[in-house]
Scaffold this active site. Structure first.
Site, PDB file in Angstrom:
ATOM      1  N   HIS A  19      -2.335  -0.455  -3.395  1.00 16.33           N
ATOM      2  CA  HIS A  19      -3.608  -0.540  -2.688  1.00 16.33           C
ATOM      3  C   HIS A  19      -3.819   0.750  -1.893  1.00 16.33           C
ATOM      4  O   HIS A  19      -2.881   1.320  -1.344  1.00 16.33           O
ATOM      5  CB  HIS A  19      -3.599  -1.723  -1.728  1.00 16.33           C
ATOM      6  CG  HIS A  19      -3.655  -3.052  -2.411  1.00 16.33           C
ATOM      7  ND1 HIS A  19      -4.400  -4.101  -1.931  1.00 16.33           N
ATOM      8  CD2 HIS A  19      -3.064  -3.506  -3.540  1.00 16.33           C
ATOM      9  CE1 HIS A  19      -4.259  -5.144  -2.726  1.00 16.33           C
ATOM     10  NE2 HIS A  19      -3.442  -4.802  -3.702  1.00 16.33           N
TER      11      HIS A  19
ATOM     12  N   HIS B 224       0.797  -1.232   0.000  1.00 13.81           N
ATOM     13  CA  HIS B 224       0.000   0.000   0.000  1.00 13.81           C
ATOM     14  C   HIS B 224       0.830   1.283   0.000  1.00 13.81           C
ATOM     15  O   HIS B 224       0.288   2.373  -0.224  1.00 13.81           O
ATOM     16  CB  HIS B 224      -0.976   0.029   1.180  1.00 13.81           C
ATOM     17  CG  HIS B 224      -0.374  -0.293   2.516  1.00 13.81           C
ATOM     18  ND1 HIS B 224       0.683   0.404   3.062  1.00 13.81           N
ATOM     19  CD2 HIS B 224      -0.700  -1.237   3.424  1.00 13.81           C
ATOM     20  CE1 HIS B 224       0.969  -0.082   4.250  1.00 13.81           C
ATOM     21  NE2 HIS B 224       0.162  -1.091   4.498  1.00 13.81           N
TER      22      HIS B 224
END
Length: 244
Positions: free
Chosen positions: A154, A57
């Site tokens: 993400h 992420h």
């Protein structure tokens, strides 16, 4: 029906190893329409983010250093999701982390989100509809022609927005309506078709009402769809939205 599409990012996994939520992203739908309301926050987890999680992420410890803690946003977050149908991809993961955060605050009444919200897991839904196939969010975007070109890493809010489009495509069939007339192919600008008026003296279409046995069979079919999909059928959702 009010639905909230939700996603989280965490310091790592599993939650039983003391990992924490570092980002929450939610978007709201009413009657299968995005309202524009959303909830989004980054959180200071009071522990280091795993290197493997950062690779997924891109959220670093330095970035989170001055962010609020879950305790600071718990009331606002709970108010946003309470009573809604939560739409989550791999719901067990996110719900487990959310329950853990409320439990850490000693808020036992909130530490079972499924008691306050209906939970629809799009991963389970996809596995039932596409057995033996890849059913990650990226795979579903490709299958349902949902644009995820901005998803290099993400991100909770971005993934919630993408999942909303995927869920609408999965449950609604046709996702856009073209009213273009002839000449719209080949990338050219669509031209509206001429309006064709029906004669006033035409034979009227006969209306055949459903019988009681047919209505009962229809209700039985809708119940089967709800059981298979993990949520109300589209027809029921539209009916409920109109009643609201």
């Amino acid at each position: 029906m009010r639905s909230v599409v939700l996603d989280t990012e965490t310091t790592g996994m599993p939650v039983t190893d003391g990992h924490r939520i570092i980002e929450i992203g939610c978007v709201e739908l009413l009657g299968r329409r995005l309202t524009g309301r959303h909830f989004h926050v980054y959180l200071q987890p009071d522990r280091a983010v795993d290197e493997g999680a950062i690779a997924v992420h891109g959220i670093t410890n330095e970035f989170l250093a001055d962010k609020p803690r879950f305790a600071d946003i718990a009331d606002e977050f709970f108010a946003f999701i309470e009573g809604a149908q939560l739409i989550i991809h791999n719901a067990a993961f996110d719900i487990g982390f959310i329950d853990n955060e409320f439990s850490r605050l000693g808020q036992a009444e909130r530490a079972d989100i499924a008691a306050h919200c209906a939970v629809l897991d799009t991963l389970l839904m996809a596995r039932e509809r596409h057995p033996g196939q890849r059913n990650s969010l990226d795979a579903l975007c490709k299958r349902y022609d949902v644009d995820n070109s901005n998803r290099d890493l993400h991100g909770a809010l971005l993934d919630a927005e993408i999942l909303a489009d995927v869920w609408l495509a999965m449950t609604g069939g046709q996702t856009h309506l073209s009213l273009a007339g002839e000449g719209s192919e080949g990338g050219g600008r669509a031209q509206a078709s001429a309006i064709r008026r029906l004669p006033q003296d035409r034979t009227r279409t006969r209306v055949i009402r459903a019988s009681e046995p047919e209505l009962a069979a229809h209700a039985e079919r809708l119940a089967a769809i709800e059981k298979a999909a993990g949520g109300p059928a589209l027809w029921l959702q539209m009916e409920q939205a109109q009643q609201q």
